[in-house]
Design a protein around this motif. Structure first.
Motif, PDB file in Angstrom:
ATOM      1  N   UNK A  68       3.538   1.161  -0.900  1.00 49.69           N
ATOM      2  CA  UNK A  68       3.242   0.026  -0.803  1.00 49.69           C
ATOM      3  C   UNK A  68       3.783  -0.644  -2.014  1.00 49.69           C
ATOM      4  N   UNK A  69       4.695  -2.226  -2.055  1.00 49.15           N
ATOM      5  CA  UNK A  69       5.084  -2.544  -2.613  1.00 49.15           C
ATOM      6  C   UNK A  69       7.007  -1.954  -2.802  1.00 49.15           C
ATOM      7  N   UNK A  70       7.321  -1.257  -2.164  1.00 49.57           N
ATOM      8  CA  UNK A  70       8.739  -0.568  -2.353  1.00 49.57           C
ATOM      9  C   UNK A  70       9.263   0.052  -3.852  1.00 49.57           C
ATOM     10  N   UNK A  71       7.425   0.863  -4.372  1.00 45.53           N
ATOM     11  CA  UNK A  71       8.203   1.175  -5.502  1.00 45.53           C
ATOM     12  C   UNK A  71       7.280   1.841  -5.688  1.00 45.53           C
ATOM     13  N   UNK A  96      14.315  -0.280  -1.276  1.00 45.47           N
ATOM     14  CA  UNK A  96      14.779  -1.417  -0.136  1.00 45.47           C
ATOM     15  C   UNK A  96      13.153  -1.991  -0.319  1.00 45.47           C
ATOM     16  N   UNK A  97      12.700  -3.159   0.194  1.00 51.26           N
ATOM     17  CA  UNK A  97      11.535  -4.129   0.802  1.00 51.26           C
ATOM     18  C   UNK A  97      11.503  -4.323   1.997  1.00 51.26           C
ATOM     19  N   UNK A  98      11.816  -4.050   3.536  1.00 49.12           N
ATOM     20  CA  UNK A  98      11.825  -4.167   5.105  1.00 49.12           C
ATOM     21  C   UNK A  98      10.814  -4.384   5.800  1.00 49.12           C
ATOM     22  N   UNK A  99       9.567  -4.376   5.362  1.00 50.29           N
ATOM     23  CA  UNK A  99       8.473  -4.968   5.520  1.00 50.29           C
ATOM     24  C   UNK A  99       7.542  -5.849   4.888  1.00 50.29           C
ATOM     25  N   UNK A 100       8.182  -7.435   4.582  1.00 47.28           N
ATOM     26  CA  UNK A 100       7.188  -7.901   3.484  1.00 47.28           C
ATOM     27  C   UNK A 100       7.699  -7.455   1.808  1.00 47.28           C
ATOM     28  N   UNK A 101       6.587  -7.178   1.690  1.00 49.16           N
ATOM     29  CA  UNK A 101       6.612  -6.745   0.018  1.00 49.16           C
ATOM     30  C   UNK A 101       6.617  -5.667   0.315  1.00 49.16           C
ATOM     31  N   UNK A 102       6.697  -4.411   1.162  1.00 46.00           N
ATOM     32  CA  UNK A 102       6.407  -3.306   1.417  1.00 46.00           C
ATOM     33  C   UNK A 102       7.555  -2.286   1.846  1.00 46.00           C
TER      34      UNK A 102
END
Length: 314
Positions: free
Chosen positions: A69-72, A83-89
């Motif tokens: 979630x949220x790439x973090x 890396x956020x490759x699915x919207x914000x995720x």
């Protein structure tokens, strides 16, 4: 890119590409001995390289499959941005995850089985992940109609990891172009993760499936039910899932050491529902959920995962 064919001499063959350590074909006999491919495949290498046409079909997915979630996520008080490759995720390892890499291959054989080992090295900071990661995918085929897929990984610094195979199964044989609707699916799970929007698990424990459309414990035809869910497996070492096609007689039993499995009816494939994705692996957003099984890997430890795909005819 190289292509390998593994055969067991008893009517079963497996095709694997080094691009993405991808399972391209699994050819098994059905009723009457007719051998057909039972995983969805794309026509050319260019189709596999094109993200618009390739929904991770057959690939080894990592470093961490599913989403973050949220790439973090935080390890030992330090936040890491992926890396956020699915919207914000972050999804399935990022824009250039393991499915986009050409792996190095070696083969071996014994009296009992033939194996293909594929390896890749992911440097520190790749897609935002901490630590350098050495990963292995092993496809092993024995004289019996059983395919085993194993994963191993080691790291140079604390990190997260969770690998899986993203094949879409269709036991009617992909030459028939029949959707999976007529096939019978059993998932040995009484609970499922509840998702908010964008497939992020909501707070709280898994929800019971009894009495809902997500209950797959009876092994009935999936009909037109749309599934893109994550099931909490009850006894995956003896049975994680069964798939049966009455038309061909083919039967597949999946066993695994993983505690959960994604189930996706392939509604976004072309053609739609050309295969059913049964994906044992880590729980979605596990790096941010201390109540989920841990996805952490430390130096000096080895990540392992093994899933068996046993075929028969009924």
């Amino acid at each position: 890119m190289d292509s390998y064919i593994l055969g067991n001499g008893n009517g079963m063959e497996v095709v694997v590409w080094t691009y993405g350590a991808t399972l391209v074909e699994v050819r098994v006999p059905g009723r009457g001995g007719r051998q057909e491919n039972v995983v969805h495949r794309l026509p050319t290498l260019a189709d596999y390289e094109d993200r618009a046409t390739n929904a991770y079909v057959g690939a080894t997915v990592g470093r961490f499959c599913r989403n973050v979630a949220h790439g973090r996520f935080a390890l030992d008080g330090t936040w890491h941005l992926l890396d956020r490759n699915e919207g914000q995720h972050h999804l399935h390892g990022g824009t250039y995850g393991f499915d986009r890499l050409v792996w190095t291959a070696t083969t071996s054989r014994t009296e009992e089985h033939v194996s293909l080992m594929l390896t890749v090295n992911s440097p520190r900071g790749d897609q935002g992940y901490p630590g350098g990661l050495h990963a292995e995918t092993v496809y092993r085929l024995g004289r019996k109609p059983v395919l085993t897929i194993g994963f191993r990984a080691t790291t140079t610094a604390p990190t997260i990891v969770g690998l899986t195979n993203h094949a879409f199964w269709n036991l009617s044989g992909t030459d028939t172009q029949r959707a999976v609707d007529g096939q019978h699916v059993l998932v040995n799970a009484g609970r499922v993760l509840e998702f908010a929007e964008e497939q992020i698990p909501v707070p709280g424990p898994p929800a019971p499936v009894a009495g809902t459309a997500l209950d797959l414990t009876s092994g009935e035809s999936i009909g037109g039910v749309r599934l893109d869910n994550f099931y909490v497996l009850d006894d995956p070492a003896s049975c994680a899932a069964d798939l049966h096609d009455p038309s061909s007689g083919r039967h597949l039993r999946i066993t695994t050491d993983q505690k959960g499995m994604g189930v996706y009816t392939g509604d976004g494939l072309a053609p739609s529902r050309a295969g059913l994705c049964l994906q044992p692996g880590p729980w979605p957003d596990a790096p941010n959920r201390p109540d989920f099984p841990s996805a952490r890997l430390d130096p000096g430890h080895t990540y392992t995962s093994t899933t068996r795909y046993a075929f028969s005819v009924r």
